[in-house]
Design a protein around this motif. Structure first.
Motif, short mmCIF file in Angstrom:
data_model
loop_
_atom_site.label_atom_id
_atom_site.label_comp_id
_atom_site.label_asym_id
_atom_site.label_seq_id
_atom_site.Cartn_x
_atom_site.Cartn_y
_atom_site.Cartn_z
N ARG A 9 -7.79 -6.09 -14.78
CA ARG A 9 -6.87 -6.51 -13.80
C ARG A 9 -5.88 -5.29 -13.45
O ARG A 9 -5.54 -4.70 -14.07
CB ARG A 9 -6.01 -7.72 -14.56
N ILE A 10 -5.73 -5.41 -11.90
CA ILE A 10 -5.27 -4.31 -11.36
C ILE A 10 -4.01 -5.06 -10.38
O ILE A 10 -4.32 -6.01 -9.69
CB ILE A 10 -6.06 -3.65 -10.07
N PHE A 11 -2.88 -4.48 -10.76
CA PHE A 11 -1.54 -5.09 -10.00
C PHE A 11 -1.19 -3.98 -9.07
O PHE A 11 -0.72 -3.05 -9.68
CB PHE A 11 -0.60 -5.60 -11.10
N LEU A 12 -0.83 -4.10 -7.80
CA LEU A 12 -0.25 -3.26 -6.96
C LEU A 12 1.38 -3.71 -6.94
O LEU A 12 1.71 -4.81 -6.49
CB LEU A 12 -0.83 -3.50 -5.43
N VAL A 13 2.25 -2.76 -7.39
CA VAL A 13 3.73 -3.18 -7.31
C VAL A 13 4.09 -2.78 -5.44
O VAL A 13 3.82 -1.70 -5.24
CB VAL A 13 4.48 -2.23 -8.24
N THR A 14 4.53 -3.81 -4.84
CA THR A 14 4.71 -3.70 -3.71
C THR A 14 5.89 -2.93 -3.37
O THR A 14 6.13 -2.26 -2.27
CB THR A 14 4.70 -4.92 -2.82
N GLN A 15 7.00 -2.80 -4.21
CA GLN A 15 8.21 -2.20 -3.83
C GLN A 15 8.11 -0.77 -4.32
O GLN A 15 7.46 -0.32 -5.29
CB GLN A 15 9.56 -2.76 -4.56
N PRO A 16 8.47 0.29 -3.33
CA PRO A 16 8.39 1.60 -3.82
C PRO A 16 9.23 1.91 -5.16
O PRO A 16 10.33 1.27 -5.54
CB PRO A 16 9.06 2.49 -2.78
N VAL A 17 8.82 2.83 -5.98
CA VAL A 17 9.59 3.15 -7.18
C VAL A 17 10.08 4.56 -7.16
O VAL A 17 9.54 5.54 -6.37
CB VAL A 17 8.90 2.73 -8.25
N SER A 83 8.34 -9.60 -3.94
CA SER A 83 9.06 -9.74 -5.47
C SER A 83 7.92 -9.70 -6.57
O SER A 83 8.23 -9.47 -7.79
CB SER A 83 9.88 -11.00 -5.43
N GLU A 84 6.66 -10.10 -6.25
CA GLU A 84 5.64 -9.93 -7.35
C GLU A 84 4.50 -8.89 -7.29
O GLU A 84 4.31 -8.58 -5.73
CB GLU A 84 5.05 -11.15 -7.67
N PRO A 85 3.87 -8.30 -7.89
CA PRO A 85 2.81 -7.45 -7.64
C PRO A 85 1.65 -8.31 -6.90
O PRO A 85 1.36 -9.69 -7.22
CB PRO A 85 2.34 -7.15 -9.06
N VAL A 86 0.82 -7.42 -6.36
CA VAL A 86 -0.07 -8.01 -5.57
C VAL A 86 -1.50 -7.77 -6.56
O VAL A 86 -1.72 -6.55 -7.06
CB VAL A 86 -0.68 -7.50 -4.10
N THR A 87 -2.55 -8.63 -6.55
CA THR A 87 -3.65 -8.45 -7.40
C THR A 87 -4.55 -7.86 -6.52
O THR A 87 -5.14 -8.46 -5.41
CB THR A 87 -4.10 -9.67 -8.22
N LEU A 88 -5.48 -6.79 -6.89
CA LEU A 88 -6.59 -6.15 -6.37
C LEU A 88 -7.75 -6.41 -6.97
O LEU A 88 -7.89 -6.43 -8.20
CB LEU A 88 -6.22 -4.77 -6.07
N SER A 89 -8.92 -6.63 -6.20
CA SER A 89 -10.24 -6.29 -6.97
C SER A 89 -10.50 -4.99 -7.19
O SER A 89 -9.88 -3.86 -6.57
CB SER A 89 -11.05 -7.15 -5.87
N ARG A 90 -11.59 -4.83 -7.96
CA ARG A 90 -12.23 -3.29 -8.25
C ARG A 90 -12.46 -2.71 -6.95
O ARG A 90 -12.17 -1.28 -6.85
CB ARG A 90 -13.20 -3.28 -9.20
N VAL A 91 -13.17 -3.27 -6.08
CA VAL A 91 -13.30 -2.90 -4.67
C VAL A 91 -12.26 -2.64 -3.87
O VAL A 91 -12.29 -1.40 -3.27
CB VAL A 91 -14.50 -3.91 -4.03
N GLN A 92 -11.31 -3.23 -3.81
CA GLN A 92 -9.93 -3.20 -3.05
C GLN A 92 -9.53 -1.70 -3.66
O GLN A 92 -8.90 -1.13 -2.88
CB GLN A 92 -9.21 -4.12 -3.00
N PHE A 93 -9.30 -1.62 -4.98
CA PHE A 93 -8.59 -0.63 -5.64
C PHE A 93 -9.45 0.68 -5.31
O PHE A 93 -8.80 1.80 -5.31
CB PHE A 93 -8.73 -0.80 -7.34
N ASP A 94 -10.77 0.55 -5.51
CA ASP A 94 -11.36 1.91 -5.04
C ASP A 94 -11.12 2.49 -3.67
O ASP A 94 -10.89 3.52 -3.44
CB ASP A 94 -13.04 1.60 -5.23
N ALA A 95 -10.92 1.44 -2.79
CA ALA A 95 -10.70 1.88 -1.39
C ALA A 95 -9.30 2.51 -1.43
O ALA A 95 -9.19 3.24 -0.54
CB ALA A 95 -10.86 0.47 -0.32
N LEU A 96 -8.45 1.76 -1.94
CA LEU A 96 -6.94 2.22 -1.82
C LEU A 96 -6.91 3.57 -2.46
O LEU A 96 -6.23 4.54 -1.91
CB LEU A 96 -6.14 1.34 -2.77
N PHE A 97 -7.55 3.81 -3.69
CA PHE A 97 -7.40 5.14 -4.15
C PHE A 97 -8.18 6.01 -3.40
O PHE A 97 -7.63 7.26 -3.29
CB PHE A 97 -8.26 5.00 -5.65
N GLU A 98 -9.06 5.86 -2.57
CA GLU A 98 -9.75 6.95 -1.75
C GLU A 98 -8.73 7.00 -0.42
O GLU A 98 -9.12 7.78 0.54
CB GLU A 98 -10.82 6.56 -1.13
#
Length: 116
Positions: A9-17, A83-98
């Motif tokens: 499961r992949i969670f994208l934290v929306t607030q900068p840290v 306020s909550e993380p966004v859930t990403l699919s594997r395909v979305q994560f791969d695109a984000l990482f690129e």
């Protein structure tokens, strides 16, 4: 490219840290701000204020793993802060990482063929 294998499961934290935080600080952030267990095997993805860097943490069963990536000359596409993380699919994560706009990416639906 280093991407996760398996069914995470992949969670994208929306607030900068604060990017001075290491793996323990980011795990504490997950536990404090989202009331989630950072050692549940999910991947948590964080971004810097400038959105040119990201960090990910994941518990792989034997230890906590920290991965960092910096884009040169561009920024990661990130959702509006919430306020909550966004859930990403594997395909979305791969695109984000690129460094690709992951919001318009969807996994194709694979259907089992029927016997005619």
């Amino acid at each position: 490219m280093i991407t996760p294998a398996g069914n995470f499961r992949i969670f994208l934290v929306t607030q900068p840290v604060d990017f001075r935080k290491g793996m323990d600080g980011l795990a504490g952030h997950v536990a404090e701000h989202f009331d989630r267990d950072p050692f549940d095997g999910a991947i948590y993805v964080f971004r810097s204020r400038r959105a040119d860097r990201l960090k990910m943490i994941v518990w792989d069963g034997t230890g906590l793993v920290l991965v960092m990536k910096r884009l040169n000359g561009t920024r990661f596409i990130w959702p509006k802060p919430g306020s909550e993380p966004v859930t990403l699919s594997r395909v979305q994560f791969d695109a984000l990482f690129e460094g690709i706009d992951w919001r318009n990416v969807a996994a194709s639906v694979v259907r089992k063929p029927s016997i005619i």
